[in-house]
Design a protein around this motif. Structure first.
Motif, PDB file in Angstrom:
ATOM      1  N   HIS B  27       0.955  -1.103  -0.041  1.00  0.00           N
ATOM      2  CA  HIS B  27      -0.016   0.149  -0.104  1.00  0.00           C
ATOM      3  C   HIS B  27       0.901   1.184  -0.004  1.00  0.00           C
ATOM      4  N   LYS B  30       4.212   0.128  -2.774  1.00  0.00           N
ATOM      5  CA  LYS B  30       3.776   0.269  -4.429  1.00  0.00           C
ATOM      6  C   LYS B  30       2.935   1.305  -4.705  1.00  0.00           C
ATOM      7  N   HIS B  31       1.680   1.223  -4.325  1.00  0.00           N
ATOM      8  CA  HIS B  31       0.572   2.049  -4.427  1.00  0.00           C
ATOM      9  C   HIS B  31       0.912   3.612  -4.584  1.00  0.00           C
ATOM     10  N   THR B  34       3.797   4.567  -6.464  1.00  0.00           N
ATOM     11  CA  THR B  34       3.329   4.669  -7.872  1.00  0.00           C
ATOM     12  C   THR B  34       2.393   5.969  -8.251  1.00  0.00           C
TER      13      THR B  34
END
Lengths: 238, 192
Positions: B27, B30-31, B34
């Motif tokens: 979370h 990565k999220h 990104t």
């Protein structure tokens, strides 16, 4: 050709017209399109999965199917039955319910009904040892609409990966040509006068256990190994 | 100006058992990362390049808005949580909550309903209006209260990626656990 971003509740006048002339039968109409039999737990049923829950491995795990089909899809069926209990909608087919509730004041019923339909359509869009290329009339129509199968795949993958948040990517028949569209949340081409040929679910629950944040890998695996082109071909001519 | 992923205000395993280190790996790592990377790529060579994050959110739409707002929303979310959180708000914030909802218990029930009932990906919020009153808000996808002229006080991320590893489809269980993590001191500083 850019993919079309559908907004909910477009074409309301047109869907009402569609409703008056009767909803079109789809290839899996026998599963969920016909008037459901009544039972104690409500008129709408979770259709059987058309394959074993581990049949889509390794692209989609049995664990994912267990939750996706057994919890999410079942949850939408349960919610829909609760929401329509005692209303005239309980007597209608799923497609009629979806088209009749595509209005801003009936989002709860619409969301659950459309998600029941979308998921059933998704399961039928996949099969073990699927993927590859379509043939015959469908292949020709794809070539004509997209310039070639690889162009279609690129456009479909782009729509699936760029749908922001929860939603669906679709290959649809729109008039006499094919198009790739994406829809948000429960939205479905049925209420946009488009005939779905196949879909890929890009809600995170469709791929998070197997791919986490890597949606693009999930979409590639589904396109390459699971797409049921026979189902899409049936929908083209039905 | 290059936007940075802010440091997580605690260790990745610090929210366990309510939110796992594995969830935070994805979370936050990565999220959230990104969204920061996409934001920096999208503003390159545009009128947004030198603007602060809030100004980008207020001025932009489409993909840029989505990534900018998600950067902000996630940073805000991490700050709304802390290890050994929960408990009760105090002072002016507690009074504003009581005035609107009747009691903390009633507020928690309504907030839970709002978060659980957000269909698809989105966020449940407690926000402050210009007159100091508070209210609940549900936003879809990257939606964020500042574009409605409201001040965010508390948020619960209900994108499936926030809870799928730990709770699968059981969003209500995640929101129930969320109450054990709420950083009421942070919420109070936003209200002040």
């Amino acid at each position: 050709m850019p993919s079309t971003l559908l907004t909910p509740h477009q074409n309301r006048r047109q869907f009402l017209t569609t409703l008056l002339v009767g909803s079109s039968a789809l290839a899996f109409g026998g599963l969920i399109g016909s008037r459901p039999a009544h039972a104690a737990d409500g008129p709408f049923k979770l259709p059987p999965l058309p394959y074993a829950d581990n049949a889509l491995e390794p692209a989609i795990s049995a664990r994912t199917i267990g939750f996706h089909y057994g919890k999410h899809h079942q949850g939408y069926v349960n919610n829909l039955n609760k929401l329509v209990a005692g209303t005239p909608l309980a007597e209608q087919s799923l497609e009629v319910v979806i088209k009749a509730t595509a209005t801003p004041d009936q989002t709860a019923i619409f969301n659950n009904a459309a998600q029941v339909w979308n998921h059933t359509f998704y399961w039928n869009s996949l099969k073990p040892k699927g993927g590859g290329k379509p043939s015959g009339a469908l292949a020709e129509t794809i070539d004509k609409s997209f310039g070639g199968f690889e162009q279609f795949k690129t456009e479909f993958a782009k729509a699936a990966t760029s749908q922001f948040g929860s939603g669906w990517a679709w290959l649809v028949k729109d008039g006499d040509k094919l198009a790739v569209v994406r829809t948000g949340n429960a939205d479905t081409p049925l209420v946009h006068d488009q005939k779905p040929l196949l879909t890929v679910d890009v809600w995170e629950h469709a791929y998070y256990l197997d791919y986490q944040n890597r949606r693009a890998d999930y979409v590639t695996a589904v396109l390459d190994t699971l797409i049921n082109w026979d189902f899409a071909a049936q929908n083209l001519v039905s | 100006m290059v936007h940075q992923l802010p440091e997580l205000p605690y260790a990745k395993n610090a929210l366990e058992p309510h939110i796992s280190a594995e969830t935070l790996e994805y979370h936050y790592g990565k999220h959230h990362q990104t969204y920061v990377t996409n934001l920096n790529n999208l503003i390159k060579g545009t009128e947004y390049e030198e603007l602060p994050l809030e100004a980008i959110i207020q001025k932009s739409s489409g993909g840029l808005f989505n990534n900018a707002a998600q950067v902000w929303n996630h940073t805000f979310y991490w700050n709304c949580l802390k290890p050994n959180g929960g408990g009760e708000p105090t002072g002016a914030l507690a009074e504003a909550i009581d005035k609107k909802f009747g009691s903390l218990a009633a507020f928690k029930e309504e907030f839970t309903k709002c978060a659980v009932g957000t269909f698809g990906s989105g966020w449940g919020w407690l926000v402050k209006n210009a007159d100091g009153s508070v209210e609940l808000m549900s936003t879809s996808n990257a939606g964020t209260p500042m574009t409605s002229g409201k001040t965010a006080l508390l948020t619960c991320d209900v994108w499936e990626h926030a809870y799928y590893i730990d709770y699968r489809n059981a969003r209500p269980k995640y929101v129930e656990a969320f109450w054990n993590l709420v950083n009421w001191d942070f919420v109070a500083t936003q209200y002040a």
